[in-house]
Design a protein around this motif. Structure first.
Motif, PDB file in Angstrom:
ATOM      1  N   ASN A  14      47.398  20.009  76.949  1.00  0.00           N
ATOM      2  CA  ASN A  14      48.143  20.781  77.910  1.00  0.00           C
ATOM      3  C   ASN A  14      49.538  21.176  77.452  1.00  0.00           C
ATOM      4  O   ASN A  14      50.038  22.229  77.792  1.00  0.00           O
ATOM      5  CB  ASN A  14      48.208  20.040  79.235  1.00  0.00           C
ATOM      6  CG  ASN A  14      47.868  20.977  80.365  1.00  0.00           C
ATOM      7  OD1 ASN A  14      47.541  22.127  80.102  1.00  0.00           O
ATOM      8  ND2 ASN A  14      47.951  20.512  81.579  1.00  0.00           N
ATOM      9  N   ARG A  15      50.161  20.333  76.666  1.00  0.00           N
ATOM     10  CA  ARG A  15      51.474  20.693  76.132  1.00  0.00           C
ATOM     11  C   ARG A  15      51.422  20.613  74.620  1.00  0.00           C
ATOM     12  O   ARG A  15      50.911  19.657  74.052  1.00  0.00           O
ATOM     13  CB  ARG A  15      52.566  19.754  76.647  1.00  0.00           C
ATOM     14  CG  ARG A  15      52.925  20.003  78.087  1.00  0.00           C
ATOM     15  CD  ARG A  15      53.731  21.297  78.234  1.00  0.00           C
ATOM     16  NE  ARG A  15      53.879  21.651  79.631  1.00  0.00           N
ATOM     17  CZ  ARG A  15      52.955  22.320  80.312  1.00  0.00           C
ATOM     18  NH1 ARG A  15      51.847  22.717  79.732  1.00  0.00           N
ATOM     19  NH2 ARG A  15      53.140  22.602  81.580  1.00  0.00           N
ATOM     20  N   GLU A 212      56.893  28.543  77.304  1.00  0.00           N
ATOM     21  CA  GLU A 212      55.638  27.822  77.083  1.00  0.00           C
ATOM     22  C   GLU A 212      54.679  27.896  78.279  1.00  0.00           C
ATOM     23  O   GLU A 212      53.466  27.892  78.108  1.00  0.00           O
ATOM     24  CB  GLU A 212      55.939  26.354  76.744  1.00  0.00           C
ATOM     25  CG  GLU A 212      54.691  25.599  76.356  1.00  0.00           C
ATOM     26  CD  GLU A 212      54.970  24.205  75.836  1.00  0.00           C
ATOM     27  OE1 GLU A 212      56.138  23.894  75.550  1.00  0.00           O
ATOM     28  OE2 GLU A 212      54.011  23.432  75.714  1.00  0.00           O
ATOM     29  N   THR A 213      55.240  27.987  79.472  1.00  0.00           N
ATOM     30  CA  THR A 213      54.372  27.897  80.647  1.00  0.00           C
ATOM     31  C   THR A 213      54.120  29.222  81.361  1.00  0.00           C
ATOM     32  O   THR A 213      53.239  29.296  82.209  1.00  0.00           O
ATOM     33  CB  THR A 213      54.989  26.927  81.687  1.00  0.00           C
ATOM     34  OG1 THR A 213      56.272  27.443  82.084  1.00  0.00           O
ATOM     35  CG2 THR A 213      55.165  25.535  81.114  1.00  0.00           C
ATOM     36  N   THR A 214      54.901  30.221  81.052  1.00  0.00           N
ATOM     37  CA  THR A 214      54.845  31.442  81.863  1.00  0.00           C
ATOM     38  C   THR A 214      54.697  32.698  81.016  1.00  0.00           C
ATOM     39  O   THR A 214      55.380  32.854  79.999  1.00  0.00           O
ATOM     40  CB  THR A 214      56.147  31.579  82.697  1.00  0.00           C
ATOM     41  OG1 THR A 214      56.357  30.357  83.400  1.00  0.00           O
ATOM     42  CG2 THR A 214      56.052  32.705  83.705  1.00  0.00           C
ATOM     43  N   ASP A 235      50.710  28.032  82.850  1.00  0.00           N
ATOM     44  CA  ASP A 235      50.721  27.531  84.228  1.00  0.00           C
ATOM     45  C   ASP A 235      50.904  28.691  85.198  1.00  0.00           C
ATOM     46  O   ASP A 235      50.343  28.713  86.284  1.00  0.00           O
ATOM     47  CB  ASP A 235      51.901  26.559  84.441  1.00  0.00           C
ATOM     48  CG  ASP A 235      51.738  25.289  83.631  1.00  0.00           C
ATOM     49  OD1 ASP A 235      50.617  25.037  83.151  1.00  0.00           O
ATOM     50  OD2 ASP A 235      52.730  24.553  83.478  1.00  0.00           O
TER      51      ASP A 235
END
Ligand code: ARG
Length: 303
Positions: A14-15, A212-214, A235
């Motif tokens: 996930n990361r 990283e998430t968007t 995410d």
């Protein structure tokens, strides 16, 4: 990096652990010395460039980036940094799209190395050689793909911030064979994303990883499989309607440091949404370059 193409997105932790140098702080620009619209290789291209206005828009963009990042420029008079004379490149008049230097190569994070583009169209075929001359003079290693498959650099290939992962747009300009070689030869994990329509002739017309998430994405550009991959690895997907992606080049923006987004100014709705998600934004005028089918991301090559 393991070097898998069609990497199984469900197997990705996930990361990530992208400890290498971030790619959003060094940006290269290529001067629009002979910028014009002389041919039509994407559906946006229309003649009628105001050269002075284009030059002013480009100068403002470079100046803005100069306040945010390390900027290098190459132009007809040479490179405007500490680099010596040998770094000078003179883009010839018959290459009016030279300003879109993000298409000329892909930077490998953490390595002083570029993979040179192989342009899909005859009109732009001779451009990457000028990038190569700049890069070699500046002390970078430049490698060429062995495959004949077209590969239009950062126009189609974008690193996932914070992860050892490359998003690879294909089906319009770049082809899968290029990503296969990037995966096998350089050990890069590639997530291919098929582009469904020539309105999205490059990945950077419909996708921008902000951090990283968007990511900012135009769902219309992708297949159901592609959308599922994006959903799995980000995410938050900030969705941009087709009209905004095409008329305003809303996704063709550049996020600096994962917090400030430089974007074509005529994108009120997207700008509001970015700000609602906590991003700072700076609107810029790139309409002269939109006449050639490009905006911020096409003009700014991250390395
Ligand atoms: N006229 C150019 C072409 O069609 C525009 C390139 C814009 N660059 C980009 N990364 N989308 O190739």
């Amino acid at each position: 990096m393991s070097g898998a193409l069609f990497v199984d997105v469900d197997s990705i932790p996930n990361r990530g652990s992208f400890e290498k140098r971030s790619l959003d702080r060094s940006v290269l620009f290529s001067a629009p010395t002979h910028f014009d619209v002389d041919y039509e290789i994407n559906p946006y291209m229309r003649p009628g460039v105001d050269e002075e206005r284009a030059a002013a828009q480009w100068e403002s963009l470079v100046e803005l980036f100069g306040e945010l990042a390390d900027v290098t420029v190459f132009d007809a008079d040479g490179v405007r940094t500490e680099l010596d004379e040998e770094a000078a490149v003179t883009p010839p008049e018959d290459l009016p799209d030279m300003a879109f230097c993000s298409n000329h190569a892909l930077s490998i994070p953490g390595e002083d190395r570029f993979v040179l583009a192989r342009m899909a169209t005859a009109e732009r075929r001779d451009e990457p050689a000028y990038f190569e001359r700049w890069a070699e003079a500046a002390g970078y290693e430049v490698v060429r793909l062995h495959t004949d498959a077209p590969f239009e650099g950062c126009g189609d290939a974008r690193w996932h911030p914070g992860r050892d992962l490359l998003w690879g747009g294909y089906g319009q300009r770049s082809e899968l064979g290029a990503y296969r070689e990037l995966a096998e030869r350089f050990g890069i994990d590639v997530v291919p994303l098929e582009l469904t329509d020539d309105a999205y002739y490059h990945l950077d017309v419909c996708f921008s990883a902000l951090d990283e998430t968007t990511a900012l994405v135009c769902p219309d550009a992708f297949t159901a499989t592609g959308r599922a991959k994006l959903d799995r690895l980000f995410d938050t997907l900030i969705e941009v309607p087709a009209a905004a992606a095409q008329e305003g080049f809303a996704c063709n923006c550049h996020a600096v440091g994962g917090e400030l987004v430089v974007i074509q100014e005529t994108n009120d709705a997207t700008i509001d949404r970015l700000e609602a998600h906590g991003y700072e934004t700076v609107g810029v005028a790139t309409d002269e370059f939109m006449k050639a089918g490009g905006s911020v991301a096409c003009l700014a090559f991250p390395y």
